[in-house]
Design a protein around this motif. Sequence first.
Motif, PDB file in Angstrom:
ATOM      1  N   PHE A   1      26.576 -93.268 -55.697  1.00  0.00           N
ATOM      2  CA  PHE A   1      25.277 -93.591 -55.548  1.00  0.00           C
ATOM      3  C   PHE A   1      25.418 -92.995 -54.020  1.00  0.00           C
ATOM      4  O   PHE A   1      25.936 -92.891 -53.380  1.00  0.00           O
ATOM      5  N   GLU A   2      23.721 -92.895 -54.229  1.00  0.00           N
ATOM      6  CA  GLU A   2      23.413 -92.209 -52.564  1.00  0.00           C
ATOM      7  C   GLU A   2      23.874 -92.942 -51.315  1.00  0.00           C
ATOM      8  O   GLU A   2      24.233 -94.176 -51.435  1.00  0.00           O
ATOM      9  N   ASP A   3      23.778 -92.510 -50.632  1.00  0.00           N
ATOM     10  CA  ASP A   3      23.988 -92.854 -48.426  1.00  0.00           C
ATOM     11  C   ASP A   3      23.056 -94.019 -49.213  1.00  0.00           C
ATOM     12  O   ASP A   3      21.886 -94.496 -49.245  1.00  0.00           O
ATOM     13  N   GLN A   4      24.023 -95.211 -48.083  1.00  0.00           N
ATOM     14  CA  GLN A   4      22.517 -96.605 -47.661  1.00  0.00           C
ATOM     15  C   GLN A   4      21.745 -97.337 -48.788  1.00  0.00           C
ATOM     16  O   GLN A   4      21.013 -97.898 -48.887  1.00  0.00           O
ATOM     17  N   ARG A   5      22.735 -97.114 -49.924  1.00  0.00           N
ATOM     18  CA  ARG A   5      21.814 -97.499 -51.696  1.00  0.00           C
ATOM     19  C   ARG A   5      21.528 -99.071 -51.951  1.00  0.00           C
ATOM     20  O   ARG A   5      21.198 -99.703 -51.608  1.00  0.00           O
TER      21      ARG A   5
ATOM     22  N   ARG B   1      29.644 -95.848 -46.547  1.00  0.00           N
ATOM     23  CA  ARG B   1      29.120 -94.080 -46.709  1.00  0.00           C
ATOM     24  C   ARG B   1      27.591 -95.207 -47.683  1.00  0.00           C
ATOM     25  O   ARG B   1      26.498 -94.756 -47.435  1.00  0.00           O
ATOM     26  N   VAL B   2      27.746 -95.636 -48.440  1.00  0.00           N
ATOM     27  CA  VAL B   2      26.964 -97.192 -49.526  1.00  0.00           C
ATOM     28  C   VAL B   2      26.465 -98.078 -49.320  1.00  0.00           C
ATOM     29  O   VAL B   2      25.200 -98.545 -50.024  1.00  0.00           O
TER      30      VAL B   2
ATOM     31  N   ARG C   1      23.637-100.018 -46.433  1.00  0.00           N
ATOM     32  CA  ARG C   1      22.265 -99.808 -44.970  1.00  0.00           C
ATOM     33  C   ARG C   1      23.458-101.030 -44.144  1.00  0.00           C
ATOM     34  O   ARG C   1      22.483-100.423 -43.365  1.00  0.00           O
TER      35      ARG C   1
END
Length: 215
Positions: free
Chosen positions: A124-128, A159-160, A162
């Motif tokens: 998954f992208e950062d802060q998904r 990291r993932v 928010r």
Amino acid sequence: MLVTSRSYAEYEAMFDLTELPASVLDCCAGGSGFTAEAAARGVDAIAVDPVYDLSTPDLVDAVRRGLPAGAAIVDEHAASFVWNWYGDPARKDEMRIEAADRFLQDVSSAPERYVHGSLPELPFEDQRFDLVLCSHLLFTWAEKYDRAWHLAALRELVRVSRSEVRVFPLVQQGAGEPVAYLPELLAELTEVTATIRQVPYEFQVDADKMLVLSR
Ligand SMILES: C[S@@+](CC[C@H](N)C(=O)[O-])C[C@H]1O[C@@H](n2cnc3c(N)ncnc32)[C@H](O)[C@@H]1O
């Protein structure tokens, strides 16, 4: 490792959830019914687990085997468990069977919600996700995963996310031994605020706290 099926109600209590935010990740979701129920409430809910690359018959088998195998661990360590929250073993089994059924139904009707992946590297992208939940992997399996793995896994969960990561429980499986290096791990996570919070759920004796990592 067991593939267990905790219910939405168990997640609500373990993580002291009141309202859910717009997006939630259940990391190491196994056969839990949480994602299906959260999605039914309009949440962008995703589950991730290494077992999601199994064929359907193998996944059904792993989830069905999780119930007696989990109950056997409780029987083996009977003195380390309390029943105030569930009431009795039959109610716990009922919740887990319902959750497993809910999970298996949702995996077949909405497979896009169930993503194959494993810590410490998630796809998954950062802060998904607004909120990231982790039930019964970190600390629970401290015999299998070492301190370095735990630190990398916590950083990946952060990291993932928010806003917040919540981890439950903070003790090892079975007898509920504490994890000696937990305070040192938290001291190393200088990029977030780490808080240990009481929750309205206890099954392993004294395991009534979750770890909250906030940005
Ligand atoms: C005891 S089950 C917990 C399942 C669910 N969260 C619950 O509370 O019922 C542990 C889960 O962690 C998964 N798991 C094992 N290693 C993992 C890893 N490195 N990253 C993510 N999940 C992992 C297993 O496949 C299993 O489904």
